[in-house]
Write a protein that holds these residues in place. Structure first.
Motif, PDB file in Angstrom:
ATOM      1  N   SER A  66       0.802  -1.221   0.000  1.00  0.00           N
ATOM      2  CA  SER A  66       0.000   0.000   0.000  1.00  0.00           C
ATOM      3  C   SER A  66       0.835   1.272   0.000  1.00  0.00           C
ATOM      4  N   ILE A  67       2.013   1.249   0.610  1.00  0.00           N
ATOM      5  CA  ILE A  67       2.815   2.478   0.746  1.00  0.00           C
ATOM      6  C   ILE A  67       4.012   2.492  -0.189  1.00  0.00           C
ATOM      7  N   ILE A  68       4.790   1.432  -0.168  1.00  0.00           N
ATOM      8  CA  ILE A  68       6.060   1.448  -0.897  1.00  0.00           C
ATOM      9  C   ILE A  68       5.857   1.133  -2.375  1.00  0.00           C
ATOM     10  N   ARG A  69       5.114   0.071  -2.686  1.00  0.00           N
ATOM     11  CA  ARG A  69       4.943  -0.272  -4.103  1.00  0.00           C
ATOM     12  C   ARG A  69       4.126   0.772  -4.839  1.00  0.00           C
ATOM     13  N   SER A  70       3.173   1.398  -4.167  1.00  0.00           N
ATOM     14  CA  SER A  70       2.419   2.470  -4.815  1.00  0.00           C
ATOM     15  C   SER A  70       3.317   3.654  -5.157  1.00  0.00           C
ATOM     16  N   LYS A  71       4.319   3.911  -4.334  1.00  0.00           N
ATOM     17  CA  LYS A  71       5.272   4.979  -4.628  1.00  0.00           C
ATOM     18  C   LYS A  71       6.141   4.603  -5.830  1.00  0.00           C
ATOM     19  N   ILE A  72       6.524   3.332  -5.912  1.00  0.00           N
ATOM     20  CA  ILE A  72       7.335   2.876  -7.050  1.00  0.00           C
ATOM     21  C   ILE A  72       6.551   2.996  -8.352  1.00  0.00           C
ATOM     22  N   GLU A  73       5.282   2.633  -8.323  1.00  0.00           N
ATOM     23  CA  GLU A  73       4.497   2.538  -9.549  1.00  0.00           C
ATOM     24  C   GLU A  73       3.843   3.847  -9.954  1.00  0.00           C
ATOM     25  N   TYR A  74       4.050   4.909  -9.193  1.00  0.00           N
ATOM     26  CA  TYR A  74       3.505   6.198  -9.599  1.00  0.00           C
ATOM     27  C   TYR A  74       4.202   6.654 -10.883  1.00  0.00           C
ATOM     28  N   GLY A  75       3.433   6.830 -11.937  1.00  0.00           N
ATOM     29  CA  GLY A  75       4.001   7.230 -13.223  1.00  0.00           C
ATOM     30  C   GLY A  75       4.756   6.127 -13.939  1.00  0.00           C
ATOM     31  N   SER A  76       4.506   4.868 -13.567  1.00  0.00           N
ATOM     32  CA  SER A  76       5.267   3.763 -14.158  1.00  0.00           C
ATOM     33  C   SER A  76       5.010   3.611 -15.656  1.00  0.00           C
ATOM     34  N   ILE A  77       3.816   4.004 -16.121  1.00  0.00           N
ATOM     35  CA  ILE A  77       3.519   3.941 -17.550  1.00  0.00           C
ATOM     36  C   ILE A  77       4.455   4.849 -18.333  1.00  0.00           C
ATOM     37  N   ILE A  78       4.824   5.962 -17.730  1.00  0.00           N
ATOM     38  CA  ILE A  78       5.682   6.929 -18.412  1.00  0.00           C
ATOM     39  C   ILE A  78       7.131   6.465 -18.417  1.00  0.00           C
ATOM     40  N   TYR A  79       7.624   6.039 -17.257  1.00  0.00           N
ATOM     41  CA  TYR A  79       9.057   5.719 -17.178  1.00  0.00           C
ATOM     42  C   TYR A  79       9.365   4.262 -17.515  1.00  0.00           C
ATOM     43  N   ASP A  80       8.400   3.541 -18.075  1.00  0.00           N
ATOM     44  CA  ASP A  80       8.666   2.153 -18.463  1.00  0.00           C
ATOM     45  C   ASP A  80       9.721   2.056 -19.562  1.00  0.00           C
ATOM     46  N   SER A  81      10.019   3.161 -20.220  1.00  0.00           N
ATOM     47  CA  SER A  81      11.050   3.162 -21.262  1.00  0.00           C
ATOM     48  C   SER A  81      12.455   3.303 -20.680  1.00  0.00           C
ATOM     49  N   CYS A  82      12.599   3.129 -19.379  1.00  0.00           N
ATOM     50  CA  CYS A  82      13.924   3.248 -18.746  1.00  0.00           C
ATOM     51  C   CYS A  82      14.831   2.128 -19.207  1.00  0.00           C
ATOM     52  N   ASN A  83      16.134   2.304 -18.990  1.00  0.00           N
ATOM     53  CA  ASN A  83      17.098   1.286 -19.416  1.00  0.00           C
ATOM     54  C   ASN A  83      17.065   0.088 -18.466  1.00  0.00           C
ATOM     55  N   ALA A  84      17.779  -0.963 -18.842  1.00  0.00           N
ATOM     56  CA  ALA A  84      17.734  -2.214 -18.079  1.00  0.00           C
ATOM     57  C   ALA A  84      18.297  -2.045 -16.672  1.00  0.00           C
ATOM     58  N   LEU A  85      19.327  -1.223 -16.519  1.00  0.00           N
ATOM     59  CA  LEU A  85      19.934  -1.024 -15.202  1.00  0.00           C
ATOM     60  C   LEU A  85      18.949  -0.377 -14.233  1.00  0.00           C
ATOM     61  N   ASP A  86      18.205   0.620 -14.712  1.00  0.00           N
ATOM     62  CA  ASP A  86      17.219   1.275 -13.856  1.00  0.00           C
ATOM     63  C   ASP A  86      16.077   0.327 -13.499  1.00  0.00           C
ATOM     64  N   ALA A  87      15.686  -0.520 -14.451  1.00  0.00           N
ATOM     65  CA  ALA A  87      14.623  -1.496 -14.172  1.00  0.00           C
ATOM     66  C   ALA A  87      15.068  -2.499 -13.108  1.00  0.00           C
ATOM     67  N   ILE A  88      16.350  -2.885 -13.149  1.00  0.00           N
ATOM     68  CA  ILE A  88      16.883  -3.812 -12.145  1.00  0.00           C
ATOM     69  C   ILE A  88      16.891  -3.162 -10.766  1.00  0.00           C
ATOM     70  N   LYS A  89      17.197  -1.872 -10.710  1.00  0.00           N
ATOM     71  CA  LYS A  89      17.189  -1.161  -9.419  1.00  0.00           C
ATOM     72  C   LYS A  89      15.806  -1.235  -8.766  1.00  0.00           C
ATOM     73  N   LEU A  90      14.772  -1.086  -9.573  1.00  0.00           N
ATOM     74  CA  LEU A  90      13.417  -1.151  -9.035  1.00  0.00           C
ATOM     75  C   LEU A  90      13.073  -2.559  -8.556  1.00  0.00           C
ATOM     76  N   GLU A  91      13.498  -3.559  -9.335  1.00  0.00           N
ATOM     77  CA  GLU A  91      13.229  -4.938  -8.921  1.00  0.00           C
ATOM     78  C   GLU A  91      13.984  -5.283  -7.640  1.00  0.00           C
ATOM     79  N   GLN A  92      15.159  -4.711  -7.458  1.00  0.00           N
ATOM     80  CA  GLN A  92      15.925  -4.965  -6.240  1.00  0.00           C
ATOM     81  C   GLN A  92      15.232  -4.388  -5.010  1.00  0.00           C
ATOM     82  N   VAL A  93      14.533  -3.261  -5.187  1.00  0.00           N
ATOM     83  CA  VAL A  93      13.765  -2.701  -4.072  1.00  0.00           C
ATOM     84  C   VAL A  93      12.675  -3.677  -3.651  1.00  0.00           C
ATOM     85  N   GLN A  94      11.977  -4.256  -4.636  1.00  0.00           N
ATOM     86  CA  GLN A  94      10.929  -5.218  -4.307  1.00  0.00           C
ATOM     87  C   GLN A  94      11.511  -6.473  -3.669  1.00  0.00           C
ATOM     88  N   ARG A  95      12.687  -6.894  -4.121  1.00  0.00           N
ATOM     89  CA  ARG A  95      13.324  -8.067  -3.508  1.00  0.00           C
ATOM     90  C   ARG A  95      13.670  -7.793  -2.046  1.00  0.00           C
TER      91      ARG A  95
END
Length: 303
Positions: A66-95
Protein backbone atom coordinates in the motif's frame (compact mmCIF):
# COMPACT_ATOMS: atom_id res chain seq x y z
CA UNK A 1 22.19 29.12 -24.08
CA UNK A 2 18.83 30.72 -24.80
CA UNK A 3 18.01 33.62 -22.50
CA UNK A 4 14.32 33.77 -21.58
CA UNK A 5 12.86 36.61 -19.56
CA UNK A 6 9.62 36.35 -17.63
CA UNK A 7 8.80 39.87 -16.56
CA UNK A 8 11.87 41.10 -14.72
CA UNK A 9 13.12 37.59 -14.01
CA UNK A 10 15.54 35.66 -16.17
CA UNK A 11 14.79 31.97 -16.55
CA UNK A 12 17.95 29.91 -16.44
CA UNK A 13 18.11 26.50 -18.19
CA UNK A 14 18.14 23.41 -16.00
CA UNK A 15 18.91 19.77 -16.68
CA UNK A 16 16.15 18.43 -14.43
CA UNK A 17 12.64 19.52 -13.57
CA UNK A 18 10.06 17.93 -11.28
CA UNK A 19 6.57 18.02 -12.75
CA UNK A 20 3.67 16.38 -10.89
CA UNK A 21 6.12 14.25 -8.94
CA UNK A 22 7.98 13.01 -12.04
CA UNK A 23 11.60 14.09 -12.52
CA UNK A 24 12.10 15.07 -16.17
CA UNK A 25 15.66 15.20 -17.53
CA UNK A 26 17.02 17.06 -20.52
CA UNK A 27 18.67 13.86 -21.85
CA UNK A 28 15.25 12.09 -22.01
CA UNK A 29 16.41 9.43 -19.54
CA UNK A 30 14.76 8.28 -16.34
CA UNK A 31 17.82 7.56 -14.21
CA UNK A 32 17.38 10.67 -12.05
CA UNK A 33 13.71 9.93 -11.37
CA UNK A 34 14.30 6.25 -10.60
CA UNK A 35 17.28 7.01 -8.34
CA UNK A 36 15.06 9.38 -6.38
CA UNK A 37 12.28 6.79 -6.10
CA UNK A 38 14.72 4.08 -5.02
CA UNK A 39 16.23 6.38 -2.39
CA UNK A 40 12.82 7.24 -0.91
CA UNK A 41 11.69 3.61 -0.92
CA UNK A 42 14.90 2.42 0.76
CA UNK A 43 14.22 4.83 3.62
CA UNK A 44 10.75 3.34 4.04
CA UNK A 45 12.19 -0.18 3.86
CA UNK A 46 14.63 0.75 6.62
CA UNK A 47 11.69 1.80 8.78
CA UNK A 48 9.86 -1.41 7.92
CA UNK A 49 12.90 -3.51 8.81
CA UNK A 50 13.38 -1.78 12.17
CA UNK A 51 9.75 -2.45 13.07
CA UNK A 52 9.57 -5.94 11.54
CA UNK A 53 9.79 -7.66 14.93
CA UNK A 54 6.70 -5.78 16.09
CA UNK A 55 4.64 -6.45 12.96
CA UNK A 56 2.94 -9.59 11.71
CA UNK A 57 3.51 -11.10 8.30
CA UNK A 58 0.25 -9.61 7.02
CA UNK A 59 1.05 -6.14 8.35
CA UNK A 60 4.48 -6.08 6.70
CA UNK A 61 3.07 -7.17 3.36
CA UNK A 62 0.25 -4.62 3.51
CA UNK A 63 2.70 -1.85 4.37
CA UNK A 64 4.81 -2.66 1.33
CA UNK A 65 1.89 -3.11 -1.07
CA UNK A 66 0.00 0.00 0.00
CA UNK A 67 2.81 2.48 0.75
CA UNK A 68 6.06 1.45 -0.90
CA UNK A 69 4.94 -0.27 -4.10
CA UNK A 70 2.42 2.47 -4.82
CA UNK A 71 5.27 4.98 -4.63
CA UNK A 72 7.34 2.88 -7.05
CA UNK A 73 4.50 2.54 -9.55
CA UNK A 74 3.50 6.20 -9.60
CA UNK A 75 4.00 7.23 -13.22
CA UNK A 76 5.27 3.76 -14.16
CA UNK A 77 3.52 3.94 -17.55
CA UNK A 78 5.68 6.93 -18.41
CA UNK A 79 9.06 5.72 -17.18
CA UNK A 80 8.67 2.15 -18.46
CA UNK A 81 11.05 3.16 -21.26
CA UNK A 82 13.92 3.25 -18.75
CA UNK A 83 17.10 1.29 -19.42
CA UNK A 84 17.73 -2.21 -18.08
CA UNK A 85 19.93 -1.02 -15.20
CA UNK A 86 17.22 1.27 -13.86
CA UNK A 87 14.62 -1.50 -14.17
CA UNK A 88 16.88 -3.81 -12.14
CA UNK A 89 17.19 -1.16 -9.42
CA UNK A 90 13.42 -1.15 -9.03
CA UNK A 91 13.23 -4.94 -8.92
CA UNK A 92 15.92 -4.97 -6.24
CA UNK A 93 13.77 -2.70 -4.07
CA UNK A 94 10.93 -5.22 -4.31
CA UNK A 95 13.32 -8.07 -3.51
CA UNK A 96 14.52 -6.25 -0.37
CA UNK A 97 10.91 -5.78 0.69
CA UNK A 98 10.21 -9.47 0.09
CA UNK A 99 13.17 -10.50 2.25
CA UNK A 100 11.92 -8.27 5.07
CA UNK A 101 8.29 -9.40 4.85
CA UNK A 102 9.08 -13.10 4.71
CA UNK A 103 12.05 -12.92 7.09
CA UNK A 104 14.07 -14.85 4.52
CA UNK A 105 17.84 -15.04 4.39
CA UNK A 106 19.69 -12.78 1.97
CA UNK A 107 20.66 -15.48 -0.55
CA UNK A 108 17.17 -16.92 -0.92
CA UNK A 109 16.25 -17.40 -4.57
CA UNK A 110 14.18 -14.53 -5.91
CA UNK A 111 11.87 -16.77 -7.93
CA UNK A 112 10.97 -18.92 -4.92
CA UNK A 113 10.48 -15.83 -2.78
CA UNK A 114 8.18 -14.09 -5.27
CA UNK A 115 6.21 -17.27 -5.95
CA UNK A 116 5.58 -17.74 -2.24
CA UNK A 117 4.47 -14.13 -1.73
CA UNK A 118 2.59 -14.14 -5.06
CA UNK A 119 4.19 -10.86 -6.07
CA UNK A 120 4.52 -10.19 -9.77
CA UNK A 121 7.59 -8.51 -11.17
CA UNK A 122 7.30 -4.75 -11.55
CA UNK A 123 7.97 -5.00 -15.29
CA UNK A 124 4.94 -7.28 -15.78
CA UNK A 125 2.79 -4.92 -13.72
CA UNK A 126 3.89 -2.01 -15.92
CA UNK A 127 2.94 -4.01 -19.01
CA UNK A 128 -0.55 -4.63 -17.61
CA UNK A 129 -0.94 -0.93 -16.75
CA UNK A 130 0.13 0.18 -20.24
CA UNK A 131 -2.18 -2.21 -22.05
CA UNK A 132 -5.07 -1.31 -19.76
CA UNK A 133 -4.64 2.36 -20.59
CA UNK A 134 -4.50 1.59 -24.32
CA UNK A 135 -7.71 -0.42 -23.99
CA UNK A 136 -9.42 2.59 -22.40
CA UNK A 137 -8.12 4.82 -25.18
CA UNK A 138 -9.52 2.49 -27.85
CA UNK A 139 -12.87 2.20 -26.07
CA UNK A 140 -13.09 5.99 -25.67
CA UNK A 141 -13.31 5.80 -21.88
CA UNK A 142 -10.13 7.79 -21.41
CA UNK A 143 -9.81 11.58 -21.76
CA UNK A 144 -10.18 12.88 -25.32
CA UNK A 145 -6.64 14.22 -25.49
CA UNK A 146 -5.42 10.64 -25.03
CA UNK A 147 -7.97 8.95 -27.29
CA UNK A 148 -7.07 11.28 -30.15
CA UNK A 149 -3.48 10.03 -30.09
CA UNK A 150 -4.48 6.54 -31.26
CA UNK A 151 -4.97 5.71 -34.94
CA UNK A 152 -6.01 2.40 -36.42
CA UNK A 153 -3.92 0.36 -38.79
CA UNK A 154 -4.47 1.04 -42.51
CA UNK A 155 -5.39 -2.51 -43.43
CA UNK A 156 -8.47 -2.22 -41.20
CA UNK A 157 -9.56 1.16 -42.49
CA UNK A 158 -12.52 -0.22 -44.51
CA UNK A 159 -14.70 -1.44 -41.67
CA UNK A 160 -18.33 -0.91 -40.80
CA UNK A 161 -19.43 1.37 -38.03
CA UNK A 162 -20.55 -1.66 -36.00
CA UNK A 163 -17.10 -3.22 -35.97
CA UNK A 164 -15.73 -3.69 -32.49
CA UNK A 165 -12.74 -1.34 -32.06
CA UNK A 166 -10.97 -4.00 -29.99
CA UNK A 167 -10.69 -6.15 -33.13
CA UNK A 168 -8.49 -3.61 -34.84
CA UNK A 169 -4.75 -3.38 -34.64
CA UNK A 170 -3.21 -0.07 -33.67
CA UNK A 171 -0.91 1.63 -36.14
CA UNK A 172 2.67 2.17 -35.03
CA UNK A 173 4.33 5.40 -36.04
CA UNK A 174 7.87 5.70 -37.28
CA UNK A 175 10.57 6.95 -34.95
CA UNK A 176 14.26 7.70 -35.21
CA UNK A 177 15.51 7.59 -31.61
CA UNK A 178 15.65 4.52 -29.39
CA UNK A 179 14.15 6.54 -26.53
CA UNK A 180 11.12 7.24 -28.70
CA UNK A 181 10.88 3.58 -29.73
CA UNK A 182 10.52 2.54 -26.07
CA UNK A 183 7.95 5.23 -25.27
CA UNK A 184 4.31 4.43 -24.51
CA UNK A 185 2.95 5.43 -27.94
CA UNK A 186 5.36 3.10 -29.76
CA UNK A 187 5.94 0.16 -27.41
CA UNK A 188 2.36 -0.38 -26.21
CA UNK A 189 0.78 -0.74 -29.71
CA UNK A 190 3.35 -3.47 -30.44
CA UNK A 191 2.30 -5.33 -27.31
CA UNK A 192 -1.36 -4.79 -28.16
CA UNK A 193 -1.08 -6.13 -31.71
CA UNK A 194 0.48 -9.36 -30.39
CA UNK A 195 -2.37 -10.08 -27.98
CA UNK A 196 -4.86 -12.86 -28.81
CA UNK A 197 -8.10 -11.69 -30.37
CA UNK A 198 -10.14 -13.01 -27.45
CA UNK A 199 -8.42 -10.56 -25.09
CA UNK A 200 -8.92 -7.59 -27.42
CA UNK A 201 -12.63 -8.41 -27.67
CA UNK A 202 -13.22 -8.14 -23.91
CA UNK A 203 -16.52 -6.42 -23.17
CA UNK A 204 -15.31 -4.21 -20.35
CA UNK A 205 -12.13 -3.09 -18.65
CA UNK A 206 -12.42 -5.49 -15.72
CA UNK A 207 -12.83 -8.50 -18.01
CA UNK A 208 -9.94 -7.27 -20.15
CA UNK A 209 -7.64 -7.09 -17.12
CA UNK A 210 -8.65 -10.56 -15.96
CA UNK A 211 -8.01 -12.08 -19.41
CA UNK A 212 -4.75 -10.17 -19.78
CA UNK A 213 -3.46 -11.25 -16.38
CA UNK A 214 -4.35 -14.85 -17.16
CA UNK A 215 -2.49 -14.58 -20.47
CA UNK A 216 0.58 -13.13 -18.73
CA UNK A 217 0.35 -15.68 -15.86
CA UNK A 218 -0.26 -12.85 -13.44
CA UNK A 219 -0.84 -13.68 -9.77
CA UNK A 220 -4.48 -12.93 -8.96
CA UNK A 221 -3.92 -11.75 -5.39
CA UNK A 222 -0.85 -11.30 -3.18
CA UNK A 223 -0.25 -14.03 -0.63
CA UNK A 224 -0.61 -12.08 2.60
CA UNK A 225 -1.95 -14.87 4.76
CA UNK A 226 -1.24 -18.52 5.39
CA UNK A 227 -2.61 -20.90 7.98
CA UNK A 228 0.02 -21.16 10.69
CA UNK A 229 1.13 -17.53 10.89
CA UNK A 230 -1.62 -16.76 13.44
CA UNK A 231 -0.86 -19.57 15.91
CA UNK A 232 2.94 -19.60 16.03
CA UNK A 233 5.37 -17.19 17.57
CA UNK A 234 7.01 -14.76 15.14
CA UNK A 235 10.51 -16.19 15.45
CA UNK A 236 9.31 -19.76 15.01
CA UNK A 237 7.18 -18.67 12.09
CA UNK A 238 10.21 -17.12 10.40
CA UNK A 239 12.17 -20.36 10.80
CA UNK A 240 9.37 -22.33 9.16
CA UNK A 241 9.22 -19.83 6.30
CA UNK A 242 12.95 -20.09 5.75
CA UNK A 243 12.70 -23.86 5.56
CA UNK A 244 9.83 -23.56 3.08
CA UNK A 245 11.90 -21.20 0.91
CA UNK A 246 14.86 -23.58 0.84
CA UNK A 247 17.40 -21.60 2.89
CA UNK A 248 17.38 -21.79 6.68
CA UNK A 249 19.79 -22.64 9.50
CA UNK A 250 19.62 -26.33 8.61
CA UNK A 251 23.05 -27.59 7.59
CA UNK A 252 21.71 -29.33 4.49
CA UNK A 253 20.21 -26.14 3.09
CA UNK A 254 23.20 -24.00 4.09
CA UNK A 255 25.51 -26.49 2.36
CA UNK A 256 23.44 -26.26 -0.83
CA UNK A 257 24.17 -22.52 -1.02
CA UNK A 258 27.88 -22.96 -0.18
CA UNK A 259 27.47 -21.32 3.20
CA UNK A 260 28.74 -24.40 5.09
CA UNK A 261 31.15 -27.18 4.24
CA UNK A 262 29.28 -29.84 6.22
CA UNK A 263 25.65 -30.85 5.42
CA UNK A 264 25.32 -33.44 8.22
CA UNK A 265 23.05 -33.16 11.24
CA UNK A 266 24.86 -31.85 14.37
CA UNK A 267 22.74 -34.14 16.60
CA UNK A 268 23.15 -37.58 15.04
CA UNK A 269 26.06 -36.98 12.60
CA UNK A 270 24.97 -39.76 10.22
CA UNK A 271 22.38 -38.07 7.98
CA UNK A 272 22.08 -34.85 5.98
CA UNK A 273 20.12 -32.28 7.95
CA UNK A 274 17.18 -31.78 5.62
CA UNK A 275 13.69 -30.60 6.53
CA UNK A 276 12.36 -34.18 6.53
CA UNK A 277 15.21 -35.37 8.74
CA UNK A 278 14.80 -32.45 11.16
CA UNK A 279 11.04 -32.95 11.66
CA UNK A 280 10.60 -36.72 11.37
CA UNK A 281 13.83 -38.72 11.65
CA UNK A 282 16.40 -37.08 13.92
CA UNK A 283 16.63 -38.83 17.29
CA UNK A 284 18.02 -35.70 18.95
CA UNK A 285 14.64 -33.91 18.72
CA UNK A 286 12.36 -36.77 19.77
CA UNK A 287 11.02 -34.96 22.83
CA UNK A 288 10.34 -31.71 20.99
CA UNK A 289 8.71 -33.64 18.15
CA UNK A 290 6.17 -35.23 20.50
CA UNK A 291 5.31 -31.81 21.98
CA UNK A 292 4.91 -30.27 18.53
CA UNK A 293 2.64 -33.01 17.23
CA UNK A 294 0.45 -32.73 20.34
CA UNK A 295 0.08 -28.99 19.75
CA UNK A 296 -0.82 -29.57 16.09
CA UNK A 297 -3.38 -32.20 17.04
CA UNK A 298 -4.99 -29.79 19.49
CA UNK A 299 -5.11 -27.10 16.82
CA UNK A 300 -6.71 -29.43 14.26
CA UNK A 301 -9.32 -30.56 16.78
CA UNK A 302 -10.19 -26.96 17.63
CA UNK A 303 -10.48 -25.77 14.00
Amino acid sequence: EISIEFGTNILHPTKQHIHLGITLSSDLKWSAHIDKVVSECCKLLGLLKRQSNNLSFEQKCLMYLSIIRSKIEYGSIIYDSCNALDAIKLEQVQRKAALICAGAKYRTETKLLMNFLRWDSLSVRRTVAKLSLLYKMLRKIAPDYLCNLITLAKENAHCTRNTDPARLNVSIGKCRLSNTLKSFMHSTPRLWNKLPLSIKQSDNLMKFKVNLKTHLKFFSTPHIHFGYDRILHTKLNIRLLQMKLGLSDLNGQMFKYNLLDNPFCPKCFDSIESVEHFFFDCSGYAEQRVTLFRALDAFLIEY
